[in-house]
Design a protein around this motif. Sequence first.
Motif, PDB file in Angstrom:
ATOM      1  N   LEU A 444      22.719  36.980  13.333  1.00 51.68           N
ATOM      2  CA  LEU A 444      23.201  36.065  12.306  1.00 51.68           C
ATOM      3  C   LEU A 444      22.008  35.465  11.581  1.00 51.68           C
ATOM      4  O   LEU A 444      21.024  35.060  12.211  1.00 51.68           O
ATOM      5  N   ASP A 445      22.100  35.415  10.256  1.00 51.49           N
ATOM      6  CA  ASP A 445      21.060  34.786   9.444  1.00 51.49           C
ATOM      7  C   ASP A 445      21.275  33.275   9.463  1.00 51.49           C
ATOM      8  O   ASP A 445      22.396  32.790   9.297  1.00 51.49           O
ATOM      9  N   GLU A 446      20.185  32.530   9.641  1.00 56.61           N
ATOM     10  CA  GLU A 446      20.298  31.079   9.716  1.00 56.61           C
ATOM     11  C   GLU A 446      20.914  30.492   8.454  1.00 56.61           C
ATOM     12  O   GLU A 446      21.620  29.484   8.511  1.00 56.61           O
ATOM     13  N   ALA A 447      20.711  31.130   7.325  1.00 57.12           N
ATOM     14  CA  ALA A 447      21.272  30.634   6.065  1.00 57.12           C
ATOM     15  C   ALA A 447      22.795  30.730   6.044  1.00 57.12           C
ATOM     16  O   ALA A 447      23.462  30.029   5.282  1.00 57.12           O
ATOM     17  N   ASP A 448      23.353  31.598   6.877  1.00 53.41           N
ATOM     18  CA  ASP A 448      24.803  31.781   6.920  1.00 53.41           C
ATOM     19  C   ASP A 448      25.489  30.872   7.937  1.00 53.41           C
ATOM     20  O   ASP A 448      26.720  30.895   8.066  1.00 53.41           O
ATOM     21  N   CYS A 449      24.718  30.088   8.663  1.00 54.34           N
ATOM     22  CA  CYS A 449      25.291  29.242   9.714  1.00 54.34           C
ATOM     23  C   CYS A 449      26.103  28.098   9.112  1.00 54.34           C
ATOM     24  O   CYS A 449      25.745  27.520   8.089  1.00 54.34           O
ATOM     25  N   VAL A 450      27.189  27.767   9.781  1.00 52.34           N
ATOM     26  CA  VAL A 450      28.066  26.670   9.375  1.00 52.34           C
ATOM     27  C   VAL A 450      28.196  25.719  10.548  1.00 52.34           C
ATOM     28  O   VAL A 450      28.393  26.138  11.690  1.00 52.34           O
ATOM     29  N   GLY A 451      28.080  24.411  10.288  1.00 54.22           N
ATOM     30  CA  GLY A 451      28.244  23.413  11.337  1.00 54.22           C
ATOM     31  C   GLY A 451      29.672  23.377  11.851  1.00 54.22           C
ATOM     32  O   GLY A 451      30.619  23.743  11.141  1.00 54.22           O
ATOM     33  N   LEU A 452      29.830  22.916  13.080  1.00 52.70           N
ATOM     34  CA  LEU A 452      31.149  22.913  13.709  1.00 52.70           C
ATOM     35  C   LEU A 452      32.173  22.143  12.885  1.00 52.70           C
ATOM     36  O   LEU A 452      33.281  22.624  12.644  1.00 52.70           O
ATOM     37  N   THR A 453      31.823  20.939  12.434  1.00 51.21           N
ATOM     38  CA  THR A 453      32.799  20.128  11.716  1.00 51.21           C
ATOM     39  C   THR A 453      33.123  20.685  10.334  1.00 51.21           C
ATOM     40  O   THR A 453      34.168  20.350   9.762  1.00 51.21           O
ATOM     41  N   GLN A 454      32.259  21.532   9.801  1.00 58.80           N
ATOM     42  CA  GLN A 454      32.514  22.110   8.479  1.00 58.80           C
ATOM     43  C   GLN A 454      33.677  23.099   8.494  1.00 58.80           C
ATOM     44  O   GLN A 454      34.252  23.394   7.450  1.00 58.80           O
ATOM     45  N   LEU A 455      34.019  23.594   9.663  1.00 57.90           N
ATOM     46  CA  LEU A 455      35.122  24.546   9.771  1.00 57.90           C
ATOM     47  C   LEU A 455      36.489  23.868   9.676  1.00 57.90           C
ATOM     48  O   LEU A 455      37.509  24.537   9.514  1.00 57.90           O
ATOM     49  N   GLY A 456      36.521  22.545   9.806  1.00 59.96           N
ATOM     50  CA  GLY A 456      37.800  21.840   9.759  1.00 59.96           C
ATOM     51  C   GLY A 456      38.648  22.057  10.997  1.00 59.96           C
ATOM     52  O   GLY A 456      39.876  21.941  10.944  1.00 59.96           O
TER      53      GLY A 456
END
Length: 540
Positions: A444-456
């Motif tokens: 996984l590219d670090e730029a593609d990472c999403v924080g846990l709370t961002q997923l809703g």
Amino acid sequence: MSTDTVRRARARAHLNATDLRLARGGRPVLTGVDLTVSPGDRLGVVGENGRGKSTLLQVLAGTLVPDSGSVHRAGTLGVADQEMPIDDHRTVGGLIDVELAQVRAVLRAFEAATLALAEDRPGADQAYADALADAEAIDAWDADRRVDVSLAALDAVHDRARPLAELSVGQRYRIRLACLLGAGHDLLLLDEPTNHLDAAGLDHLTARLREHPGGVVLVSHDRALLDDVVTTVLDLDPTSDGRPRTYGGGYAGYREGRRAERERWESEYRDQQSERERLAQDLSAAQNRLSTGWRPEKGTGKHTRATRAPALVRAVHRRREELEAHVVDVPKPPLRFQLPRLEAPQGATLLRADEVTVHGRFASPQSVLLRSGDRLVVTGPNGSGKSSVLSVLAGTLAPDSGVVQRKRGARVGLLAQESPPPSRRRAFEVYDAVVGRLVSSGALDEADCVGLTQLGLLPSGAAHRPVTELSIGQQRRLDLAVLLAARPQVVLLDEPTNHLSMALVEELTEALATTGAAVVLATHDRQLLRDTADWPRLRL
């Protein structure tokens, strides 16, 4: 049951709770819950994951004491929790005996009263009449037959000598549910009873709950069951005054009432904000008049000229105080699930399984071909091998025959039916650790990472709590977040609606319909099957 038996059950089944309040770790879980369940009532309890539904059932059952409020019960009580701890040495017959302990006690009392009557002991007539009434009220002589009927209908193991430790979680749950349906309890408290049932089991459960003469409290995210069964709905999600709401008219009445409640709350908040702005303008204008020495034109009266502006200021202040005393909280927007972008090469074959079998799981050879954007629903009764097929596709179970091929570098993710044992680590730490491993391995590219709370999927408060303190539904949301963290190109979901809130299931279903990844569902959820009616089927 006979008409007289039903009448007796209806007469004594009653459950009442008043102003229940409970907090854990300083966090309110239940706030001002009121409910009444009488004979013939089937109360559905709904709300987002972590809202306290399972906690409420524990309070109603008497296994958890609230901080304040009261619970009054009348009649016998049967309870099915989501989780079922077992003794390694208990058998199926032992579990049935435990669940039918009250039936056994009633029959022993009747036998003793019969013997006393035969021996003409003093007071034997009344003791026999009371024992007979108790046995007839639950139709005690027929309880074991009713359990056997439900065991068969729920596709549960009926061999009394079989050790429970050898059985799956779903099998153990179905055995207990069959016992509860056969025991003749006046009140039933059921927590997510459909999670381990196939189509035939769902039909049986629905029919039994609809004909139950006593009272039912049903915690469920199964939209079809709620629509078919409940007479009223208790919603634990936030409202304008912070208290839960009860809606009549069944599930349809709840949906309409909830929509109207939300619109009314938002309208009241908008009206209050407009009134605040108007008062602020009036106050500013009145203060400007005072500071500039403003006076009304001559001829309007000396008293009026001297006092109008100060009076206006006082009136505005009084109105502002009234508003502050009846402030309407801002309606908090619910969590909205955000499916991350799942991309796969257009037209590429991501995964292919040819004539695979697994001995003891599914004997008939199965073949699956998945390209980017493909959709597939795997159906079949319990024990037909749906979970095993998904495990073979995921690579976590090796087939005994046949071949599985995956595109080089293709990312395949599986959401299993059950969550792993909960960790003492906080939820975001579990999620971040998975993301960190994916980044460090180059998957996984670090730029593609999403924080846990961002997923809703989890609010900030839940994300910062240890996983052991999360509800089962919140743990399931964390499982889904961990799955999506890897940006899978093939998404395998085994009973994805288990434990998840209705709102999230609807959002997840909508998102899966448009993602570029290949998606495979294994499910018994009737509403999800209707929502994916145009997807291809693999019937086992």
